[in-house]
Design an enzyme around this catalytic site. Sequence first.
Site, PDB file in Angstrom:
ATOM      1  N   SER A 144      -9.253   1.302   3.184  1.00 61.94           N
ATOM      2  CA  SER A 144      -8.468   2.162   2.317  1.00 61.94           C
ATOM      3  C   SER A 144      -7.363   1.396   1.584  1.00 61.94           C
ATOM      4  O   SER A 144      -6.716   1.952   0.706  1.00 61.94           O
ATOM      5  CB  SER A 144      -7.848   3.301   3.156  1.00 61.94           C
ATOM      6  OG  SER A 144      -6.956   2.778   4.111  1.00 61.94           O
ATOM      7  N   LYS A 157       0.847  -1.190   0.000  1.00 68.81           N
ATOM      8  CA  LYS A 157       0.000   0.000   0.000  1.00 68.81           C
ATOM      9  C   LYS A 157       0.888   1.248   0.000  1.00 68.81           C
ATOM     10  O   LYS A 157       1.966   1.251   0.626  1.00 68.81           O
ATOM     11  CB  LYS A 157      -0.862  -0.057   1.271  1.00 68.81           C
ATOM     12  CG  LYS A 157      -1.832   1.081   1.485  1.00 68.81           C
ATOM     13  CD  LYS A 157      -2.662   0.793   2.748  1.00 68.81           C
ATOM     14  CE  LYS A 157      -3.718   1.843   3.018  1.00 68.81           C
ATOM     15  NZ  LYS A 157      -4.591   1.468   4.146  1.00 68.81           N
ATOM     16  N   SER A 171      -9.539  -1.076   7.270  1.00 72.29           N
ATOM     17  CA  SER A 171      -8.987  -0.923   5.923  1.00 72.29           C
ATOM     18  C   SER A 171      -8.335  -2.153   5.319  1.00 72.29           C
ATOM     19  O   SER A 171      -7.931  -2.122   4.154  1.00 72.29           O
ATOM     20  CB  SER A 171      -7.994   0.238   5.903  1.00 72.29           C
ATOM     21  OG  SER A 171      -8.680   1.439   6.123  1.00 72.29           O
TER      22      SER A 171
END
Length: 424
Positions: A112, A35, A136
């Site tokens: 996310s 990420k 997330s």
Amino acid sequence: METASDYGAFMEKFILPPTSSSPDLPLSSLTFAVKDIFDVKGYVAGFGNPDWLRTHEIATSTAPTVLAILSAGATCVGKTVMDEMAYSINGENIHYGTPRNPCAEDRVPGGSSSGSAVAVGAKLVDFSLGTDTGGSVRVPASYCGIFGFRPSHGAISKSGVVPMAQSFDTVGWFARDPKILSRVGHVLLPSPQQAAPVRPTQIIIAEDCFQLSSIPYDVVPQIVIKAIQKLYGVDVLRHEILGEYVKAKVQSLKSFMIQENTDQVYNIPSLAALSSAMRLLQRYEFKNNHGEWINAVKPDIGPGISERVSDALTTKGEGIDICHSIIKELHEALTSLLGDFGVLMIPTVPGPPPKLQTNSSELEIFRARAFSLLSVVGVSGFCQVNIPLGLYNDLPISVSLVARNGADEFLLHLVESIYDNIEK
């Protein structure tokens, strides 16, 4: 920009080879993505926002978690798209595009850690790293039909990771296969003092939590219950009204219970209160971490997220001490409920992934229910795994198992055993 083959999952692609090429390493020959919140030497951790990317320095070192994975023999193939400032569970990014959900193209991928989940779900990598503050990793894992693991709070180093809200931030990971999920865990988690038993002492089904889901009760828990009975017999199963238990044991929640509007469609007042407390502390910590930068730079932030960021910037310190008391009390209450090797079964999210570009007011009840479920582990600091259970009405469904703080290896072993016995 998205190419036909990458589902819009990547911010940028590059190759970081493993630091040793020995074939006996635990993650030898596997590929992974990270990420865009992790430091990777030579790149800026972009935090999902172009203004952040523009105003921050190139990392001079790589986050320890990424280094640990490289030393275990895996190859990093790039950085993945994330929701801006990690402040959403939807997965839609107005600046970089929304990664395509490989299970359901007209649905959100979840955020996310959207790109990290999509890269795994679309078979572009074997596993990926994300972060989970409010949900997330767990949410996109559920929406993309894959495994997602949120470790015990404090178990894995967050050094070299942009903070969102420290009381809840964790480094998590995704995989399509429970064995790979476990292998990544063995590399990242501290070595357990003793081998974890595979047999759970009890598996508690949170009856009321399944009432929050739009998927019929006889679908999700039953698939897992059959596998559990086959493995451990019927005696290990118990049922609990989790909301009542939390209400009775977490006294400090009272001040948040009063603020809750209990006449909305079915909700669990104590878990809704838990979610309110969690979001208050999250806003407060987010403001302390990033308020100064936001006020100075005035970044362009997409709809939905900009409102949340504005709310965070006006958050005062009132009620923060109570939030810390709630964390402590919930941790103690759930430790007492589960014991060392008990497990709680809850839905990860309240239903299948919402459609892309759903109106935010339509999403409100869904979000409120989602955070009621997600805050159980967010606030207690326990570990949680999302287990994919295939499709229902052509949309991905899943369930979560939760274990006490520190029982991560036990939970990973348990998932392998149960998943092997689920009728596919």
